[in-house]
Design an enzyme around this catalytic site. Sequence first.
Site, PDB file in Angstrom:
ATOM      1  N   LYS A  69       4.021   6.290   8.895  1.00 41.09           N
ATOM      2  CA  LYS A  69       3.385   5.542   7.794  1.00 41.09           C
ATOM      3  C   LYS A  69       1.884   5.796   7.814  1.00 41.09           C
ATOM      4  O   LYS A  69       1.267   5.783   8.890  1.00 41.09           O
ATOM      5  CB  LYS A  69       3.633   4.032   7.997  1.00 41.09           C
ATOM      6  N   LYS A  93      -2.194   1.146  14.956  1.00 36.35           N
ATOM      7  CA  LYS A  93      -2.367   0.029  14.013  1.00 36.35           C
ATOM      8  C   LYS A  93      -1.032  -0.635  13.660  1.00 36.35           C
ATOM      9  O   LYS A  93      -0.901  -1.853  13.714  1.00 36.35           O
ATOM     10  CB  LYS A  93      -3.025   0.588  12.740  1.00 36.35           C
ATOM     11  N   LYS A 105      -0.819  10.434   8.723  1.00 35.79           N
ATOM     12  CA  LYS A 105      -1.911  10.454   7.754  1.00 35.79           C
ATOM     13  C   LYS A 105      -1.860  11.759   6.992  1.00 35.79           C
ATOM     14  O   LYS A 105      -1.362  12.765   7.511  1.00 35.79           O
ATOM     15  CB  LYS A 105      -3.252  10.366   8.476  1.00 35.79           C
ATOM     16  N   THR A 189      -6.358  -5.071   2.342  1.00 42.62           N
ATOM     17  CA  THR A 189      -7.193  -4.665   3.478  1.00 42.62           C
ATOM     18  C   THR A 189      -8.307  -5.685   3.688  1.00 42.62           C
ATOM     19  O   THR A 189      -8.551  -6.157   4.809  1.00 42.62           O
ATOM     20  CB  THR A 189      -7.785  -3.262   3.229  1.00 42.62           C
ATOM     21  N   ASN A 220     -12.508  -0.124  -2.487  1.00 43.65           N
ATOM     22  CA  ASN A 220     -11.499  -1.188  -2.505  1.00 43.65           C
ATOM     23  C   ASN A 220     -11.740  -2.235  -1.406  1.00 43.65           C
ATOM     24  O   ASN A 220     -11.822  -3.430  -1.683  1.00 43.65           O
ATOM     25  CB  ASN A 220     -10.114  -0.540  -2.376  1.00 43.65           C
ATOM     26  N   SER A 362       1.629  -2.967   2.718  1.00 38.67           N
ATOM     27  CA  SER A 362       2.447  -1.787   2.422  1.00 38.67           C
ATOM     28  C   SER A 362       3.868  -1.994   2.951  1.00 38.67           C
ATOM     29  O   SER A 362       4.855  -1.621   2.309  1.00 38.67           O
ATOM     30  CB  SER A 362       1.859  -0.540   3.091  1.00 38.67           C
TER      31      SER A 362
END
Length: 428
Positions: A69, A93, A105, A189, A220, A362
């Site tokens: 992810k 994370k 990523k 976030t 964002n 997510s």
Amino acid sequence: MSTSTPFTRFQKTLHTVLQKIKLEDGQNTLFDDPQFVHKKDITIQSGNGSEKKFHAFRVQYNNARGPFKGGIRFHPDANEDEVKALAALMSIKTAVVNIPFGGAKGGVQVNPKHLTSKEVQEVAREYVKAFHENLGPDIDCPAPDVNTNSDIMAWMRDEYEKITRTYSPAMITGKPLSFGGSVGRDTATARGGFFILQEMVDRLALDPGDMRVAIQGFGNAGANMAQLLHQAGYIVVAVSDSQGGIYSQEGIDPIRISKYKSKTGSVTGEYCEGSVCDIERMKMDDVAKISNEELLELDCDILIPAALDNVLTKENANRVKAKYILELANGPTTPEADDVFEKMGTRVIPDVLANAGGVTVSYFEWSQGRSGEQWTDEQVDERLKRVMLDAYKAVRREARREHMTYREAAFAVGIKRMLDAMQVRGWI
Ligand code: GLU
């Protein structure tokens, strides 16, 4: 000049922590390499009939705890080393917030600001054409990152469903609400970081009304954080974007800044056109233009790097006056700067905890995509808060027990959870 790279910086912290948690023989090298590195060049047709070619990457670091992810960034500096480091950070994370994912990523070495919207769409679709065999709801689920957004996620999902002839809303997260997105994903976030900061401020019996905050980055994460803090009574004294920042001792109004940013493209847009500013008006409003470097060294209580990596280094760390640093960006602090902050007694809430709200929602979006459910704002917010505060508690406890910094403790919590999963699977 430092010769470190994002991945060597990651490894430095990793090895410090691996030494401290005293693994069994042979386990020290377990996280040295990603499981898979995929790279391809993607080509698009530009408006004038010529071709444009870009390097593209997907690094899949570890999937012991669940599907890979992590976001995809479109940035001229994206490269294999950086994407590898970011994928490694994602693995830690997802484990720190204890959601059933691994870490990955993606990146395309491109400046989307130099492309038309049609060309950006082509890059998104070509990315999926290049890597679709390695993506999927149970394999690897991308999301937005620097310079990518919900429109790009929608094009990627559409391309994936076309190629695989499936209905796959859970193959990607951060989608538009009208196309399988989750409420609360766009602000997640910032909201996740806010829950942690608020908890810390409460526990230290500090008064938000006395807390002066500087935020680097008005994308964002930074822009939403500025609003949340302003609403909660904190004094946001400075914000910035890639072109520079604005400072006011009295505090600025982030909603007003956002308005000018969308109108002019810059947080200084109310006062400046390019480098030419209306000095008289700035004086009247008691605001000043500052550089991104100056913002980091401002006299404030809380510093929030919310832009790119490698901004707090051994060169400037000892000039940082904030006592608390909340990392909404990925990798903003180098290991050398971490050492300086530890000596100065500056508390750093690390990226793998502070900005994990994004990947947590997510996960909620992925679950909704699979079950067909639609959660309410309240459900998302309440569950996000619970996940973030549980993770914060686990990190705090580890830091206290093992005499570690919060970054080391977060790595330790994440690595131990990954090791557990690898053990159960019989990988080690
Ligand atoms: N790009 C975000 C991050 O760095 C979100 C990743 C995701 O939602 O998968 O955490």
